[in-house]
Design an enzyme around this catalytic site. Structure first.
Site, PDB file in Angstrom:
ATOM      1  N   ASP A  35       0.851  -1.196   0.000  1.00 35.74           N
ATOM      2  CA  ASP A  35       0.000   0.000   0.000  1.00 35.74           C
ATOM      3  C   ASP A  35       0.884   1.243   0.000  1.00 35.74           C
ATOM      4  OD1 ASP A  35      -1.798   2.059   0.464  1.00 35.74           O
ATOM      5  OD2 ASP A  35      -2.990   0.903   1.899  1.00 35.74           O
ATOM      6  N   THR A 100      -0.113   8.355 -17.788  1.00 37.85           N
ATOM      7  CA  THR A 100      -1.410   8.580 -18.432  1.00 37.85           C
ATOM      8  C   THR A 100      -1.393   9.700 -19.469  1.00 37.85           C
ATOM      9  OG1 THR A 100      -3.672   9.315 -17.958  1.00 37.85           O
ATOM     10  CG2 THR A 100      -1.988  10.101 -16.471  1.00 37.85           C
ATOM     11  N   TYR A 124      -5.660  14.273 -10.641  1.00 36.36           N
ATOM     12  CA  TYR A 124      -5.135  12.967 -11.076  1.00 36.36           C
ATOM     13  C   TYR A 124      -3.967  13.151 -12.044  1.00 36.36           C
ATOM     14  CZ  TYR A 124      -4.880   8.637 -13.843  1.00 36.36           C
ATOM     15  OH  TYR A 124      -4.437   7.529 -14.514  1.00 36.36           O
TER      16      TYR A 124
HETATM   17  N1  LIG Z   1      -7.667   2.898 -16.378  1.00 34.87           N
HETATM   18  C1  LIG Z   1      -7.383   3.790 -17.326  1.00 34.87           C
HETATM   19  O1  LIG Z   1      -8.239   4.137 -18.144  1.00 34.87           O
HETATM   20  C2  LIG Z   1      -6.001   4.380 -17.400  1.00 34.87           C
HETATM   21  C3  LIG Z   1      -5.762   5.397 -18.342  1.00 34.87           C
HETATM   22  C4  LIG Z   1      -4.468   5.935 -18.425  1.00 34.87           C
HETATM   23  C5  LIG Z   1      -3.483   5.482 -17.590  1.00 34.87           C
HETATM   24  N2  LIG Z   1      -3.753   4.516 -16.681  1.00 34.87           N
HETATM   25  C6  LIG Z   1      -2.670   4.069 -15.799  1.00 34.87           C
HETATM   26  O2  LIG Z   1      -2.449   2.691 -16.049  1.00 34.87           O
HETATM   27  C7  LIG Z   1      -2.012   2.054 -14.828  1.00 34.87           C
HETATM   28  C8  LIG Z   1      -2.848   0.821 -14.567  1.00 34.87           C
HETATM   29  O3  LIG Z   1      -4.197   1.248 -14.441  1.00 34.87           O
HETATM   30  P1  LIG Z   1      -5.390   0.208 -14.245  1.00 34.87           P
HETATM   31  O4  LIG Z   1      -6.451   0.591 -15.222  1.00 34.87           O
HETATM   32  O5  LIG Z   1      -4.868  -1.167 -14.187  1.00 34.87           O
HETATM   33  O6  LIG Z   1      -5.879   0.683 -12.804  1.00 34.87           O
HETATM   34  P2  LIG Z   1      -6.913  -0.022 -11.789  1.00 34.87           P
HETATM   35  O7  LIG Z   1      -7.613  -1.136 -12.466  1.00 34.87           O
HETATM   36  O8  LIG Z   1      -7.678   1.083 -11.172  1.00 34.87           O
HETATM   37  O9  LIG Z   1      -5.929  -0.675 -10.718  1.00 34.87           O
HETATM   38  C9  LIG Z   1      -5.171   0.138  -9.869  1.00 34.87           C
HETATM   39  C10 LIG Z   1      -4.422  -0.754  -8.932  1.00 34.87           C
HETATM   40  O10 LIG Z   1      -3.692   0.100  -8.036  1.00 34.87           O
HETATM   41  C11 LIG Z   1      -4.050  -0.274  -6.708  1.00 34.87           C
HETATM   42  N3  LIG Z   1      -3.935   0.867  -5.812  1.00 34.87           N
HETATM   43  C12 LIG Z   1      -4.713   1.962  -5.727  1.00 34.87           C
HETATM   44  N4  LIG Z   1      -4.252   2.771  -4.759  1.00 34.87           N
HETATM   45  C13 LIG Z   1      -3.174   2.147  -4.210  1.00 34.87           C
HETATM   46  C14 LIG Z   1      -2.285   2.461  -3.161  1.00 34.87           C
HETATM   47  N5  LIG Z   1      -2.413   3.575  -2.434  1.00 34.87           N
HETATM   48  N6  LIG Z   1      -1.288   1.586  -2.869  1.00 34.87           N
HETATM   49  C15 LIG Z   1      -1.154   0.444  -3.565  1.00 34.87           C
HETATM   50  N7  LIG Z   1      -1.977   0.073  -4.566  1.00 34.87           N
HETATM   51  C16 LIG Z   1      -2.964   0.928  -4.879  1.00 34.87           C
HETATM   52  C17 LIG Z   1      -5.460  -0.803  -6.803  1.00 34.87           C
HETATM   53  O11 LIG Z   1      -5.744  -1.562  -5.648  1.00 34.87           O
HETATM   54  P3  LIG Z   1      -7.258  -1.778  -5.095  1.00 34.87           P
HETATM   55  O12 LIG Z   1      -7.828  -2.859  -5.968  1.00 34.87           O
HETATM   56  O13 LIG Z   1      -7.029  -2.187  -3.692  1.00 34.87           O
HETATM   57  O14 LIG Z   1      -7.953  -0.466  -5.233  1.00 34.87           O
HETATM   58  C18 LIG Z   1      -5.322  -1.639  -8.063  1.00 34.87           C
HETATM   59  O15 LIG Z   1      -4.636  -2.847  -7.793  1.00 34.87           O
HETATM   60  C19 LIG Z   1      -2.070   3.133 -13.752  1.00 34.87           C
HETATM   61  O16 LIG Z   1      -0.798   3.703 -13.586  1.00 34.87           O
HETATM   62  C20 LIG Z   1      -3.005   4.174 -14.330  1.00 34.87           C
HETATM   63  O17 LIG Z   1      -2.749   5.476 -13.830  1.00 34.87           O
HETATM   64  C21 LIG Z   1      -4.986   3.940 -16.572  1.00 34.87           C
END
Ligand SMILES: NC(=O)c1ccc[n+]([C@@H]2O[C@H](COP(=O)([O-])OP(=O)(O)OC[C@H]3O[C@@H](n4cnc5c(N)ncnc54)[C@H](OP(=O)(O)O)[C@@H]3O)[C@@H](O)[C@H]2O)c1
Length: 297
Positions: A35, A100, A124
């Site tokens: 975390d 992002t 964000y």
């Molecule tokens: N989703 C999009 O559309 C998008 C777009 C552009 C860039 N990105 C980037 O791509 C990457 C992967 O995104 P994703 O879509 O796989 O995101 P996601 O599905 O929202 O997953 C985020 C992960 O980070 C964990 N997390 C959140 N806060 C945390 C903390 N304080 N300490 C440790 N773990 C934490 C979450 O855990 P919990 O399950 O416990 O919440 C989850 O495992 C990220 O860097 C994101 O910024 C995503």
């Protein structure tokens, strides 16, 4: 040993699935064991894994909530990843981090290059940008992949939201004046593992360090994305709703979205030989998975 963080998220889940299928030596960690808001958990996961590569798929991703949850967003996107980057730097190992398209304001009018100035429009994007800068200032072996519009059959995302909403409503109104590129989490995981393979094959090279754009190929709008989701779903026997185009002004959100956040992926191809698949090609398999009863949430 590869350490993957954020294993419960879309990207972390896709990475862990692929690494397991390859029979790779890896540890995938998630909250509460790992975390960013509890520094000791970051250090202990790193110490236990003794990794030779870290892939950080953990992040604070709630774009609108970040406006009022600034400390958690900062920990998840800036100070937490920086602490992990410092551990990688001390161990002299590569750190692959994900950022992002929301580091940009979307006003360029053409696909963004890695060298374009950032100008986030909300908390964000600002915390992700601060994370990028802090990591690059700290870690000699940092690779930062900026992605966008991530979706998969696992977790919360636009594709799942559309499929679920379309089951309940005959007409959906979707924003048609924001351009970008959907990215299947599986495609991004494949790109990251191709980069890891390249590092293993060649050893670290100076040109690997820095920011790379990694989204699906092509472009669309949220309305185009929704229409394509329902086209593919209909082929699986799903009854699609009508999808009406609306303007951003008709769908106000706490954070302003970039109107055009297309990212140019040429540098990723040039340096790593990785070209992401066209977004439209990848969608079909994800929609098929999303419609499986076990993925219906
Ligand atoms: N989703 C999009 O559309 C998008 C777009 C552009 C860039 N990105 C980037 O791509 C990457 C992967 O995104 P994703 O879509 O796989 O995101 P996601 O599905 O929202 O997953 C985020 C992960 O980070 C964990 N997390 C959140 N806060 C945390 C903390 N304080 N300490 C440790 N773990 C934490 C979450 O855990 P919990 O399950 O416990 O919440 C989850 O495992 C990220 O860097 C994101 O910024 C995503």
């Amino acid at each position: 040993m590869i350490l993957v963080t954020g294993a419960s998220g879309q990207l972390g889940h896709a990475l862990a699935k692929r690494l397991a299928a390859r029979g790779a030596t890896f540890t995938a960690v998630q909250r509460p064991d790992f975390d960013f808001e509890k520094a000791e958990t970051v250090a202990s996961c790193f110490e236990n894994a003794k990794p030779s590569l870290v892939i950080n798929a953990a992040a604070y991703t709630a774009v609108d909530k970040a406006e009022t949850d600034q400390e958690a967003a900062k920990a998840g996107n800036h100070t937490g990843p920086l602490a992990l980057a410092k551990l990688c730097e001390a161990a002299d190992i590569p750190f692959i981090h994900v950022s992002t398209d929301y580091v940009f304001d979307g006003d360029k009018g053409a696909p963004y290059l890695e060298s374009d100035p950032t100008s986030p429009t909300g908390v964000y994007g600002a915390t992700k940008r601060d994370g990028e800068e802090a990591i690059l200032a700290t870690n000699a072996k940092a690779i930062i992949l900026r992605t966008a519009w991530v979706y998969s059959a696992h977790g919360k995302n636009f594709a799942r939201t559309m499929i679920n909403a379309g089951r309940k409503m005959p007409i959906l109104r979707v924003v048609a004046d924001q351009r970008g590129t959907p990215t299947a989490a599986g495609d991004l995981a494949d790109a990251i593992l191709a980069i890891a393979d390249k590092i293993s094959a060649t050893g670290w090279r100076p040109e690997y360090r820095g920011i790379f754009h990694a989204t699906g190929g092509g472009e669309t709008t949220w309305h185009g994305f929704a229409t394509a989701i329902f086209e593919d779903a209909a082929k699986q026997g799903y009854q699609p709703p009508e999808v009406q185009p609306i303007a951003t002004a008709d769908w106000p959100t706490p954070t302003r979205r970039p109107p055009d956040s297309r990212l140019d992926g040429g540098k990723l191809t040039k340096v790593f030989g990785v070209t992401m698949p066209a977004w439209r090609q990848s969608l079909h398999d994800v929609v098929k998975d999303l419609l499986k009863p076990e993925n219906t949430a």
